[in-house]
Design an enzyme around this catalytic site. Structure first.
Site, PDB file in Angstrom:
ATOM      1  N   LYS A   1      17.093  19.239 -31.862  1.00 18.37           N
ATOM      2  CA  LYS A   1      16.153  19.757 -30.852  1.00 18.37           C
ATOM      3  C   LYS A   1      16.919  20.472 -29.740  1.00 18.37           C
ATOM      4  CE  LYS A   1      16.199  15.217 -28.591  1.00 18.37           C
ATOM      5  NZ  LYS A   1      15.518  13.906 -28.532  1.00 18.37           N
TER       6      LYS A   1
ATOM      7  N   ARG B   1       6.932   5.566 -24.083  1.00 27.53           N
ATOM      8  CA  ARG B   1       6.890   7.024 -23.991  1.00 27.53           C
ATOM      9  C   ARG B   1       5.888   7.437 -25.056  1.00 27.53           C
ATOM     10  NH1 ARG B   1      12.304  10.683 -24.607  1.00 27.53           N
ATOM     11  NH2 ARG B   1      12.017  10.034 -26.756  1.00 27.53           N
TER      12      ARG B   1
ATOM     13  N   TYR C   1      31.421  28.298   0.619  1.00 31.15           N
ATOM     14  CA  TYR C   1      30.208  28.125   1.438  1.00 31.15           C
ATOM     15  C   TYR C   1      30.290  26.852   2.272  1.00 31.15           C
ATOM     16  CZ  TYR C   1      27.547  31.755  -1.058  1.00 31.15           C
ATOM     17  OH  TYR C   1      27.089  32.932  -1.573  1.00 31.15           O
TER      18      TYR C   1
ATOM     19  N   MET D   1      26.914  30.459  -7.289  1.00 31.15           N
ATOM     20  CA  MET D   1      26.060  30.766  -8.438  1.00 31.15           C
ATOM     21  C   MET D   1      26.864  31.303  -9.624  1.00 31.15           C
ATOM     22  SD  MET D   1      22.720  33.254  -8.675  1.00 31.15           S
ATOM     23  CE  MET D   1      21.792  32.380  -7.441  1.00 31.15           C
TER      24      MET D   1
HETATM   25  C1  LIG Z   1      16.381  12.896 -28.962  1.00 32.12           C
HETATM   26  C2  LIG Z   1      15.981  11.808 -29.879  1.00 32.12           C
HETATM   27  C3  LIG Z   1      16.917  11.223 -30.747  1.00 32.12           C
HETATM   28  C4  LIG Z   1      18.389  11.505 -30.683  1.00 32.12           C
HETATM   29  O1  LIG Z   1      18.939  10.728 -29.638  1.00 32.12           O
HETATM   30  P1  LIG Z   1      20.491  10.759 -29.270  1.00 32.12           P
HETATM   31  O2  LIG Z   1      20.601   9.742 -28.187  1.00 32.12           O
HETATM   32  O3  LIG Z   1      20.777  12.136 -28.794  1.00 32.12           O
HETATM   33  O4  LIG Z   1      21.243  10.402 -30.488  1.00 32.12           O
HETATM   34  C5  LIG Z   1      16.451  10.313 -31.686  1.00 32.12           C
HETATM   35  N1  LIG Z   1      15.133   9.976 -31.734  1.00 32.12           N
HETATM   36  C6  LIG Z   1      14.226  10.496 -30.874  1.00 32.12           C
HETATM   37  C7  LIG Z   1      12.806  10.056 -30.970  1.00 32.12           C
HETATM   38  C8  LIG Z   1      14.616  11.418 -29.902  1.00 32.12           C
HETATM   39  O5  LIG Z   1      13.715  11.916 -29.051  1.00 32.12           O
END
Ligand SMILES: *Cc1c(COP(=O)(O)O)cnc(C)c1O
Length: 390
Positions: free
Chosen positions: A58, A156, A277, A330
Site C-alpha cells: 500500500k 479500527r 532561520y 523547505m
Molecule cells: C499496513 C498493514 C499491514 C502491514 O503492517 P506493517 O507493520 O507495515 O508490517 C498489515 N495488515 C494491515 C491490516 C495493515 O493495514
C-alpha cells in the site's frame, strides 16, 4: 563511497539507466534496492514457514514504488499482495497478473465492476459492507473472493467477534466466497505488550470456527512474536522496506533506501555567528557549513533541525558523520562539516542523508515519528534509481 563528484557515478551498475538530463540537474538521488526488498521478504518467509508470506504494498509500497516492488516480489515467489485502495490494486494487478490482491479499504457498492475487472478481493469489516458485496455478486454473477476482517481489540476496521459468529453458519454451508479471515495487531512492535496475548487468543477462537478458511494475523512485527502468531498467512509491510520490526533489538532486516543530495555551497561561519532561520544555531568555533539541496518539502522533517542545545539528525559527508546546523528549510538544509578535512568535500559533491549506516529508524527518531512515515514522506523531486530490477 559517500561522495560522488560526478553524478553519473551515482548510477549503480545493475540499475536501470536514469534520465541523464534529469540526473544532471537533480537535487538528490534516491536509490531503492529491490534486491534488498526481495532478500527481506525471503527472511520473513523463512521465519513464517509453513505459513505463506504475503506482502503489503500500500501507499506506493511505503514510498518505494508499488509497480517495481510488486514485480520484484512476484519474481521472488510472493503470491499474495495487500494494498489500501482500488487504484493501488490496479497497479498491483498490472505488476502481478496471477497474484491474489486484497484491498484493505474494503468494498463500496459502486466499486463492484472495478473489483471484478481486476479480480481484486475486498477486505470486508462490516456486515453492511458484506451485504453490499453479496448483492453485487448476486446481480453481476461475478464469482470473486473476499477477506473478512475481525476486530480483536484495535477498534479500527473489522467485524466484532459477535458479528463474526453470525457468519459461521454461512461458512459451514460452503460456497461462501470468503478466502481469508484476518485481524490486525495494535501493539505488535512491543514484545511484552499484554494486548498481543489478548488479541491472538481472541483471533484463535474465532478463526477456528471459520473452518477451511485461511487465517492471517501478523504484520511485520507480529512475525517476530512467535509461531503462534503466524496462522496461515503473514502480512509484512514495513520490514520489507528496511524498518526494524523488533525495535527492542538489532534489526534483522537489510537497508533498502539510499538518499544522496548535492552540496550547493560551502561557507565559513565565524565563532559566535548564527546560521539559518531564527538564528537558533550558534557556531561554537570557527565553522564550515555545507548547504545541501533537500528540505522539508522533500520529506526531511523540520523536527530534525540542529539547534542550540539539541543535536539534530546527521549526514555522511566524505565518510564522516556530521550534524545538521540550524533550521531545515523547505528546499535546503545546512550541515556542519568543520570536522571534515578541507578539500574532501566540494560544491557539487553528493552527501548521504539515508544510507551508509544512517537508517530510516534513526531518522524517524529525529523526525519524532516512525520509520513508516519517513518512507511514505520520501520526496518526489529526487531522481529515483532502482537497483536489481526484476
Ligand atoms: C499496513 C498493514 C499491514 C502491514 O503492517 P506493517 O507493520 O507495515 O508490517 C498489515 N495488515 C494491515 C491490516 C495493515 O493495514
Amino acid at each position: 563511497m559517500t561522495i560522488l563528484s560526478d553524478p553519473k557515478t551515482v548510477s549503480e551498475s545493475s540499475a536501470r539507466a536514469p534520465d541523464a538530463r534529469t540526473l544532471e540537474a537533480t537535487p538528490g538521488v534516491l536509490t531503492i534496492d529491490l534486491d534488498a526488498i526481495a532478500a527481506n521478504w525471503k527472511t520473513l518467509e523463512s521465519r513464517a514457514i509453513p505459513a505463506e508470506c504475503a506482502a503489503v504494498v500500500k501507499a506506493d509500497a511505503y514510498g518505494c514504488g508499488l509497480p517495481q516492488v510488486t514485480h520484484r516480489l512476484v519474481a521472488a515467489g510472493c503470491k499474495t499482495f495487500f494494498v489500501a485502495t482500488l487504484d493501488e490494486a490496479k497497479a498491483a494487478r498490472a505488476a502481478a497478473p496471477k497474484a491474489a490482491i486484497y484491498v484493505l479499504d474494503g468494498f463500496f457498492s459502486n466499486c463492484g465492476d472495478a473489483f471484478a475487472k481486476i479480480d481484486a478481493r475486498p477486505v470486508i469489516g462490516d456486515l453492511g459492507e458484506l451485504a453490499e458485496w453479496d448483492v453485487f455478486r448476486r446481480t453481476s454473477g461475478w464469482i470473486g473472493s473476499a477477506a473478512i476482517q475481525i476486530d480483536t481489540g484495535m477498534h479500527r476496521l473489522g467485524l466484532t467477534p459477535e458479528d463474526a459468529q453470525a457468519l459461521i453458519p454461512r461458512i459451514r454451508k460452503g460456497d461462501h466466497g470468503i478466502s481469508l479471515v484476518m485481524s490486525h495487531l495494535a501493539s505488535a512492535e512491543q514484545l511484552g505488550h499484554p494486548a498481543n496475548a489478548r488479541q491472538v487468543a481472541a483471533f484463535r477462537e474465532i478463526a477456528s470456527e471459520f473452518s477451511g478458511v485461511p487465517a492471517s494475523l501478523a504484520n511485520s512485527s507480529g512475525i517476530f512474536l512467535g509461531s503462534h502468531f503466524h496462522f496461515d498467512v503473514v502480512r509484512p509491510g514495513a520490514a520489507l522496506y528496511g524498518v526494524n520490526p523488533t525495535p527492542e533489538a538489532d534489526s534483522p532486516m537489510q537497508a533498502v533506501i539510499n538518499l544522496k543530495v548535492r552540496v550547493e555551497q560551502i561557507r565559513n561561519v565565524p565563532k559566535g555567528e548564527t546560521a539559518g532561520y531564527g538564528g537558533i544555531w550558534t557556531a561554537r568555533r570557527d565553522s564550515r557549513l555545507a548547504i545541501v539541496t533537500a528540505g522539508y518539502a522533500d520529506g526531511y522533517f523540520r523536527a530534525a533541525s540542529g539547534v542550540d542545545g539539541t543535536r539534530g539528525a546527521e549526514a555522511m559527508v566524505a565518510g564522516h558523520r556530521c550534524p545538521l546546523a540550524g533550521r531545515i528549510s523547505m528546499d535546503l538544509m545546512t550541515i556542519d562539516i568543520t570536522d571534515v578535512p578541507h578539500g574532501a568535500v566540494r560544491r557539487g559533491h553528493f552527501v548521504t542523508l539515508i544510507g551508509d549506516g544512517i537508517g530510516v529508524d534513526e531518522l524517524a527518531h529525529h523526525f519524532g515519528t516512525i520509520g513508516y512515515e519517513v518512507l511514505t514522506s520520501l520526496g518526489r523531486r529526487y531522481v529515483r534509481i532502482y537497483k536489481g530490477e526484476a
